[in-house]
Design a protein around this motif. Structure first.
Motif, mmCIF file in Angstrom:
data_model
loop_
_atom_site.group_PDB
_atom_site.id
_atom_site.type_symbol
_atom_site.label_atom_id
_atom_site.label_comp_id
_atom_site.label_asym_id
_atom_site.label_seq_id
_atom_site.Cartn_x
_atom_site.Cartn_y
_atom_site.Cartn_z
ATOM 1 N N PRO A 127 34.422 15.506 56.837
ATOM 2 C CA PRO A 127 34.347 15.967 58.232
ATOM 3 C C PRO A 127 33.295 15.237 59.077
ATOM 4 N N LEU A 128 32.355 14.575 58.435
ATOM 5 C CA LEU A 128 31.305 13.874 59.175
ATOM 6 C C LEU A 128 31.708 12.462 59.595
ATOM 7 N N GLY A 129 32.877 12.009 59.172
ATOM 8 C CA GLY A 129 33.364 10.715 59.603
ATOM 9 C C GLY A 129 33.526 9.724 58.461
ATOM 10 N N PRO A 130 34.144 8.566 58.770
ATOM 11 C CA PRO A 130 34.447 7.575 57.727
ATOM 12 C C PRO A 130 33.205 6.932 57.107
ATOM 13 N N LEU A 131 32.144 6.764 57.868
ATOM 14 C CA LEU A 131 30.929 6.169 57.311
ATOM 15 C C LEU A 131 30.284 7.124 56.296
ATOM 16 N N ALA A 132 30.257 8.399 56.627
ATOM 17 C CA ALA A 132 29.720 9.401 55.702
ATOM 18 C C ALA A 132 30.603 9.488 54.449
ATOM 19 N N LEU A 133 31.927 9.388 54.647
ATOM 20 C CA LEU A 133 32.853 9.402 53.512
ATOM 21 C C LEU A 133 32.552 8.242 52.564
ATOM 22 N N LEU A 134 32.389 7.055 53.105
ATOM 23 C CA LEU A 134 32.086 5.878 52.286
ATOM 24 C C LEU A 134 30.734 6.019 51.590
ATOM 25 N N ALA A 135 29.728 6.510 52.322
ATOM 26 C CA ALA A 135 28.406 6.700 51.727
ATOM 27 C C ALA A 135 28.483 7.734 50.600
ATOM 28 N N GLY A 136 29.231 8.798 50.805
ATOM 29 C CA GLY A 136 29.396 9.825 49.771
ATOM 30 C C GLY A 136 30.055 9.276 48.528
ATOM 31 N N LEU A 137 31.072 8.428 48.729
ATOM 32 C CA LEU A 137 31.770 7.817 47.599
ATOM 33 C C LEU A 137 30.817 6.937 46.787
ATOM 34 N N VAL A 138 30.042 6.123 47.468
ATOM 35 C CA VAL A 138 29.122 5.206 46.783
ATOM 36 C C VAL A 138 27.988 5.965 46.100
ATOM 37 N N VAL A 139 27.354 6.867 46.834
ATOM 38 C CA VAL A 139 26.207 7.600 46.285
ATOM 39 C C VAL A 139 26.656 8.522 45.150
ATOM 40 N N GLY A 140 27.755 9.236 45.344
ATOM 41 C CA GLY A 140 28.242 10.150 44.301
ATOM 42 C C GLY A 140 28.639 9.413 43.033
#
Length: 149
Positions: free
Chosen positions: A33-46
């Motif tokens: 819900p926070l946007g595509p950049l947050a989605l990508l950051a979540g994928l990498v960090v997680g």
């Protein structure tokens, strides 16, 4: 007299690395819900955090070197150890469940089906035995015997 050295790393199974990817996907979906950049950051960090946890859990080593048994962070002189008993799948399960002594030192990895039980003979040590998950219990027992001889 030759001293047999032994080394084994209790690496996590390959299937567990899928858990690291799953952690990344889960965090990415949470942050969607926070946007595509947050989605990508979540994928990498997680994924990185999951991979670090799997790697850390699968990092303990078993070694027999210089008259000592090194099991994870513990270092025990072989002179303080007694009889080593090879445990097959069923016996290993019994010794890590209903036969277990809470005072025992256990380097336990449930994904390793076999183990070695080594008696502790040092009268000053309250630890009755070591339970060591190992994929090669016969080789580890032989290495301990060779160092003791």
């Amino acid at each position: 007299m030759t001293v047999m050295s032994y080394e084994e790393r209790l690496t996590a199974p390959r299937s567990w690395w899928g858990l690291a990817v799953g952690a990344g996907v889960s965090l990415a979906l949470i942050l969607l819900p926070l946007g595509p950049l947050a989605l990508l950051a979540g994928l990498v960090v997680g994924t990185a955090a999951g991979a670090a946890l799997v790697s850390a859990y699968g990092s303990p080593r078993l070694r027999v070197v210089a008259g000592s048994l090194v099991a994870g962070d513990a270092k025990i002189p072989v002179a303080a150890l007694g009889e080593a008993t090879v445990l097959d799948r069923d016996e290993a399960l019994a010794w890590r469940s209903h036969k277990a002594d809470p005072r025992a030192f256990m380097l336990l990895r449930a994904y390793v089906p076999t183990a070695l039980k080594v008696e502790v003979t040092d009268p000053e040590d309250p630890t009755p035995y070591l339970y060591l998950s190992t994929r090669s219990p016969e080789r580890l027992a032989a290495a301990l015997r060779d160092v003791r001889a």
